[in-house]
Every structure is written in C-alpha cells, then in structure tokens.
Design a protein around this motif. Structure first.
Motif, PDB file in Angstrom:
ATOM      1  N   SER A 168       0.825  -1.214   0.000  1.00  0.00           N
ATOM      2  CA  SER A 168       0.000   0.000   0.000  1.00  0.00           C
ATOM      3  C   SER A 168       0.855   1.258   0.000  1.00  0.00           C
ATOM      4  N   TYR A 169       2.014   1.212   0.690  1.00  0.00           N
ATOM      5  CA  TYR A 169       2.858   2.414   0.750  1.00  0.00           C
ATOM      6  C   TYR A 169       3.443   2.743  -0.621  1.00  0.00           C
ATOM      7  N   THR A 200       8.649  -7.148   4.432  1.00  0.00           N
ATOM      8  CA  THR A 200       8.553  -5.687   4.569  1.00  0.00           C
ATOM      9  C   THR A 200       7.115  -5.195   4.517  1.00  0.00           C
ATOM     10  N   LYS A 250       5.119  -5.752   6.693  1.00  0.00           N
ATOM     11  CA  LYS A 250       4.827  -5.401   8.078  1.00  0.00           C
ATOM     12  C   LYS A 250       5.375  -4.016   8.459  1.00  0.00           C
ATOM     13  N   ILE A 251       6.263  -3.463   7.632  1.00  0.00           N
ATOM     14  CA  ILE A 251       6.855  -2.144   7.938  1.00  0.00           C
ATOM     15  C   ILE A 251       5.833  -1.061   7.602  1.00  0.00           C
ATOM     16  N   GLN A 252       5.490  -0.280   8.568  1.00  0.00           N
ATOM     17  CA  GLN A 252       4.460   0.747   8.386  1.00  0.00           C
ATOM     18  C   GLN A 252       5.072   2.086   7.987  1.00  0.00           C
ATOM     19  N   SER A 253       5.804   2.073   6.870  1.00  0.00           N
ATOM     20  CA  SER A 253       6.399   3.312   6.359  1.00  0.00           C
ATOM     21  C   SER A 253       6.858   3.085   4.936  1.00  0.00           C
ATOM     22  N   GLU A 254       7.460   4.132   4.339  1.00  0.00           N
ATOM     23  CA  GLU A 254       7.974   4.014   2.970  1.00  0.00           C
ATOM     24  C   GLU A 254       9.078   2.967   2.852  1.00  0.00           C
ATOM     25  N   SER A 313       8.955   0.060   3.564  1.00  0.00           N
ATOM     26  CA  SER A 313       8.400  -1.219   3.115  1.00  0.00           C
ATOM     27  C   SER A 313       8.738  -1.481   1.651  1.00  0.00           C
ATOM     28  N   ASN A 328      -1.683  -9.801   1.681  1.00  0.00           N
ATOM     29  CA  ASN A 328      -0.923 -10.826   2.394  1.00  0.00           C
ATOM     30  C   ASN A 328      -0.986 -12.160   1.649  1.00  0.00           C
TER      31      ASN A 328
END
Length: 520
Positions: free
Chosen positions: A64-65, A188, A190-194, A196, A323
């Motif tokens: 999404s990012y 990645t 799971k990483i809540q930022s750019e 990812s 996912n």
C-alpha cells in the motif's frame, strides 16, 4: 552439409574431449579447481539480481505504501514503471558486443556493476515518478551488461566436464533472486512506512557488491587472451585452474589446442567478424534463427504475465488480499527455484532438444487449460475455478522451468568464439524486445480484454513447439569447440581436426596452433 548427429553418451564417470574419453576429475580435491568453482559460483549469482528485480516489482505492487506514494499507477503508467528497465537493457546491448570483444569479459562485469549500483541507489531514494523511472533505466543498462557477460565467462573458464551444468545453473539462479525478493517483500509488508518498498530496493544491490568484491581475482577468459595474440596467458589460466598448474597435462593441451585452432580458423576466414556473418552461410543462418527465436520464446511463452503482473492475475480470480498475494508469490518463486536447480543437473542426461520440446508442449497444454478455466471463472466467479487457475500456473511453471536454464547454456555453446558476443547480444535483444512488449502491453491488455488476452500466448506456444521440433539441434556430450560440425558440416570439422593434429604432432602446442598460415 551440417549434420544431426546422434549423441553418444560417454562411459560413467567420464567425459568427451577432442574425440577422446577422459575420467572426470574430483574438483573438490584440487585446491585451484575449488577456487575456480568458487569464482564460478560468484558469477552464477549475478543472475539473482535480475530475478530479484522481477519478483520485487511484483511484490511492490501489492504494498500500500508503494501504491500510495506513486498514486496507484495503472495501465500505461504501470507498464512504464516496469518496461523502462528493458529500454535501458536494449541501450546496453548496443555497445555490449564491442566492449566484450575489445576489453574482455572482466572489465564489462565491473562496468555493468557500477551502473547497477547507481540504479539501486537512485531507485531506493526515489522521491517522485521521474526519479524512479530514471533509476530503473540505469539499472536495466547495467544489468544487461552483467547478465550477458557472466554466462559467457563461465562457458569459457569452466572445465569441459561440468560446463553445461554450470552455465545452466547460472540461468536457473534467476529464480534464486526471485525467491529472495518474494519473501523480502512479504516481510517488509509489516513495515508501516515508505521503507516497506525502499528496503527491498537496497537489498537488491547486495548481489552486485558481492560480485564486485570478488571479480578482481576471477580469471579472464583464456579464449579472449588467445584471440588477442596472448596465447601464453591463455595456457597459463587453463593449466592453473584445470590441472593445478601442469601445462603438459593432456586435457589442458587438448583444450588449448582446440581453442587456438578454432580461433585461428576463424581468423583465416575471408571476412572480419560482424553481424553480417550470421547471414553468410547456412550454418550461421540456422544459428541466427535459433538464438533469435530462443530469445522470443524466453519471454513470449506467457511467463511475462506472472513475472511482473501476478497481482493483476490474482485480482482477476478473486484473490485480492495483499498478504495472500505475497504468500502465493513467495510459494511460486520457491517452487521455481527448486525445480530449476533440480532440472539443471539433467541437461546432459536428457538432452537439450528433448527438454525444450517437452517443456514447450507442456506449457502449451497447461496454458490452454489455464485460459479455459479463466473464461469459466469470468462467467461464474467460482472459487474452485480460481483455485484451478492457480494450480495451472504452478503446473505451467513446472514445464517452463524444465528449459529456462538452457537459455544461457544452449545459446553460448552453439556460437563459435568470434560470434559469441554478438550472437548472445542478438538473443538478449530479442528477449528484451519481447520483455518490453510484456511489461508495457500486458497491464493494458489485462485491463481491457482480461482472459481473452491469454489466447495470444496459446497461439505463440503452438508456434514455439513447431520451431523447436524442426530447427533446433542437439548438442549434448559435444565439446564446445566441436559443436561447429553440427552447423557447418564435416568440411569445417575436418579442417579443424587436421590443424589440431599438426599442432599435437609438432610437440609445440599453442605455438603451432596460433601461427596457422594466413591467421595473421
């Protein structure tokens, strides 16, 4: 006339060279050979960067990012994100053969790697659409130089006993990169930022850094040295890595004499090496047909739909969860890695031509069923039909993986030294023309005509089976310098054998082989 010669299998534990049988060497017991195989392993790993990129771009489209950062690209915009790398590769192919023939293999590896690292840095730090696209162009330019050069160098430094398997594994490691990228992007998620999507781009550069750290010690191609009138260096490399420094070793002398004789015969020809050579003789025209068609088959067999746009296919059969899509991508790349490496060890036992025929026929059947199930799903939207499509994708790739490693090994072995760089470039050019089409047109076609687009690939796969059946030549068990007789006939082979015998009988080895009258 060229011949279709039935291959003769050497006795167990032996290999053929110059019409003779030699026992296979246990390379792990020889220090210099162990070192050579380590260098070859590093060269093999270069293709992982290419596979990493394809799978990574599949994965990024589910994040999404990444989608939010680039404003949810679709159709032509999404196609441009992917196809610009192929444009960079096509640019690199213009200069590649001239660099290979003039500078050698190792400088090309360094040159291409520097551009790859620049592309990775820009891609990871992209702040807008234009910067990301420019980074992928630079990445494609460097990547094509590396992935074309590495299999040629492996072909030219590998011992005759393992050459085919090693070069085939080099082609198969594309899927090692895809495997790593698929699970990296899954992690990645799971990483809540750019980061990812920036982190996978950075990881892509690790393979190139490894190669750059080792390339300075990898030997240059002995064939390159011999072609540049430095036969002593060529002999030293062959002796050091194939016979622990023993220049008088019989296998080394035969390898060296075959190489020097073949290159001298090429120099004796009435014209200099150029792309026009591929049109001059029936044998070369057949080589051109094979390498150009093989390049097209590598990307126009339907695999381009999954390589870059698996998420669109998953959306079309009702699997829309990010996912779940990433898990399927990871499972598919794991399956591809295992089957590719497994099949690589059977290229000599099963033969090139039978492998390619079974592979293409199997892909055709599975793709027809895939298309039929997709049409049914479009009408009924049944989850069981969607699962059937997913299953056929795995079956399709089982057959595709049967031959995908042969792209590098078969192309390099059917080309004589003077034509190898240009011929491999033609194959890659055909491949990247098809890849450019796939990357740009596929998302547009899938958006507009959905499953009906698959019919094009069904028709092309049928053509592929016909071309392989009637035109492809079997080369297993034939040493590299002797494959010319399969294309150019007994006259050329006999002339080469005469010069070899002169060289061997003279007791002077390379001196006689290089100074054939008229070769200068």
């Amino acid at each position: 006339m060229a011949q279709n010669i039935k291959p003769v299998k050497p006795p167990k534990g032996h290999f053929f060279l110059a019409g003779r049988t030699f026992p296979r060497v246990q390379w792990w017991k020889r220090p210099n050979m162990r070192l050579l195989y380590f260098y070859i392993a590093v060269l093999i790993a270069t293709n992982t960067a290419n596979g990493f990129d394809n799978s990574m771009m599949n994965g990024l489209q589910t994040l999404s990012y990444w989608q939010d950062y680039f404003n949810h690209p679709q159709g032509p915009t999404l196609g441009l994100f992917n196809c610009v790398m192929s444009v960079g590769a096509l640019t690199g192919l213009v200069i590649l053969p001239f660099m290979l023939d003039r500078l050698g293999r190792k400088p090309c590896l360094v040159f291409g790697s520097m551009f790859m690292l620049l592309g990775v840095a820009l891609q990871s730090g992209s702040i807008n659409f234009s910067m990301f696209v420019a980074a992928r162009y630079i990445l494609g330019f460097g990547d094509i130089i590396v992935i074309c050069t590495a299999p040629m160098l492996i072909t030219e430094i590998a011992p005759a006993q393992d050459r085919a398997i090693l070069v085939t594994i080099a082609g198969a490691t594309y899927h090692a990169g895809a495997f790593i990228a698929a699970w990296t992007t899954y992690g990645t998620l799971k990483i809540q930022s750019e980061w990812s999507w920036r982190a996978p781009s950075l990881i892509q550069g690790l393979f190139t850094i490894l190669m750059l750290a080792v390339v300075w010690w990898i030997p240059e191609s002995p064939r390159y040295y011999i072609s540049k009138d430095q036969p002593e260096k060529g002999l030293q490399i062959l002796a050091y890595y194939h016979a622990e420094g023993n220049e008088a070793d019989e296998v080394v002398q035969l390898e060296f004499t075959e190489i020097t004789t073949a290159i001298a015969m090429e120099k004796n020809s009435e014209h200099s090496s150029s792309y026009v050579d591929f049109l001059r003789t029936p044998g070369n025209r057949k080589r051109l047909l094979i390498i150009a068609s093989f390049g097209l088959f590598a990307q126009w067999s339907g695999n381009g739909l999954v390589s870059y746009y698996l998420n669109l296919i998953m959306d079309s059969i009702g699997i829309t969860d990010a996912n779940q899509q990433l898990l399927i991508n990871g499972a598919l790349t794991s399956f591809n890695l295992v089957t590719n490496v497994f099949f690589s060890f059977f290229v000599d036992n099963w033969g090139r031509r039978p492998i390619m025929i079974v592979s293409s026929a199997g892909m055709l059947v599975s793709f027809v069923i895939w298309t039929a199930l997709s049409a049914k799903y479009d009408a009924h939207a049944s989850s069981s039909l969607g699962s059937g499509v997913l299953g056929m994708i795995f079956i399709y790739y089982l057959f595709y993986n049967l031959k995908s490693g042969l792209i590098a090994s078969y192309t390099t072995e059917i080309l004589p030294y003077s034509m190898r760089a240009k011929g491999y470039t033609i194959m890659e050019f055909a491949m990247y023309i098809a890849l450019f089409f796939n990357q740009y047109v596929n998302p547009i076609a899938l958006d507009n005509i959905h499953w009906r687009y698959y019919i094009f690939y069904c028709c092309f796969l049928a053509l592929e089976v016909v071309v392989i059946w009637f035109f492809y030549v079997e080369t297993r068990y034939v040493p590299l310098e002797e494959i010319t007789k399969l294309f150019d006939g007994d006259d050329v082979a006999a002339a080469t054998n005469v010069e070899m015998e002169k060289a061997l009988e003279s007791g002077k080895g390379f001196t006689t082989a290089v100074h054939i009258e008229g070769a200068d």
